[in-house]
Each structure stands twice: as C-alpha cells, then as structure tokens.
Write a protein that holds these residues in place. Structure first.
Motif, mmCIF file in Angstrom:
data_model
loop_
_atom_site.group_PDB
_atom_site.id
_atom_site.type_symbol
_atom_site.label_atom_id
_atom_site.label_comp_id
_atom_site.label_asym_id
_atom_site.label_seq_id
_atom_site.Cartn_x
_atom_site.Cartn_y
_atom_site.Cartn_z
ATOM 1 N N UNK A 55 0.832 -1.209 0.000
ATOM 2 C CA UNK A 55 0.000 0.000 0.000
ATOM 3 C C UNK A 55 0.866 1.258 0.000
ATOM 4 N N UNK A 56 0.458 2.237 -0.803
ATOM 5 C CA UNK A 56 1.185 3.503 -0.910
ATOM 6 C C UNK A 56 0.197 4.637 -0.669
ATOM 7 N N UNK A 57 0.450 5.414 0.357
ATOM 8 C CA UNK A 57 -0.428 6.521 0.663
ATOM 9 C C UNK A 57 0.198 7.392 1.735
ATOM 10 N N UNK A 58 -0.562 8.358 2.182
ATOM 11 C CA UNK A 58 -0.104 9.294 3.196
ATOM 12 C C UNK A 58 -1.054 9.172 4.392
ATOM 13 N N UNK A 59 -0.479 9.112 5.580
ATOM 14 C CA UNK A 59 -1.276 9.152 6.807
ATOM 15 C C UNK A 59 -1.132 10.524 7.423
ATOM 16 N N UNK A 60 -2.216 11.056 7.899
ATOM 17 C CA UNK A 60 -2.172 12.386 8.536
ATOM 18 C C UNK A 60 -3.066 12.400 9.749
#
Length: 64
Positions: A59-64
């Motif tokens: 999985x490739x994404x950004x956590x904020x």
C-alpha cells in the motif's frame, strides 16, 4: 498542532538552535509526532483511501 498538545510557543528558531537543528526540521518533527499520536490512537486519515499499491503490491499513501 496546538490542539494536539504541541507547545507551539517552542517552535521557533531559538529552540531549534538550542537543539542543533533547523527550524524546518523542528516543525517537521513536531508534525511527525502529531501524526504518530493519531496513528497510535486509530484516528489517522489516509490519502488516498483506499491506498494505491506499488509494483510489489504494497500500500502507498499518506497518513495524517
């Protein structure tokens, strides 16, 4: 960041110099700490949701 408990009054050039860091690095570290707190509490947001995957299926994404 203040709402997450970060003492924003300390996010300044004087504090950064005392720590031997640049102001940008100090602010980045504070943002990372806030994000880590949100991840640990299960309250982090994911962008995109659901995350895309790379060539290996990770999985490739950004956590904020």
């Amino acid at each position: 960041m203040a709402a997450s408990g970060v003492p924003t009054g300390l996010l300044n050039a004087q504090t950064a110099r005392a720590l031997g860091a640049g102001l940008d690095a100090l602010i980045d570290a504070a943002a990372c700490a806030v994000t880590a707190k949100r991840v640990a509490a299960g309250k982090a947001l994911r962008f995109p949701d659901p995350p895309e995957t790379d060539a290996f299926g990770l999985p490739v994404g950004i956590l904020a």
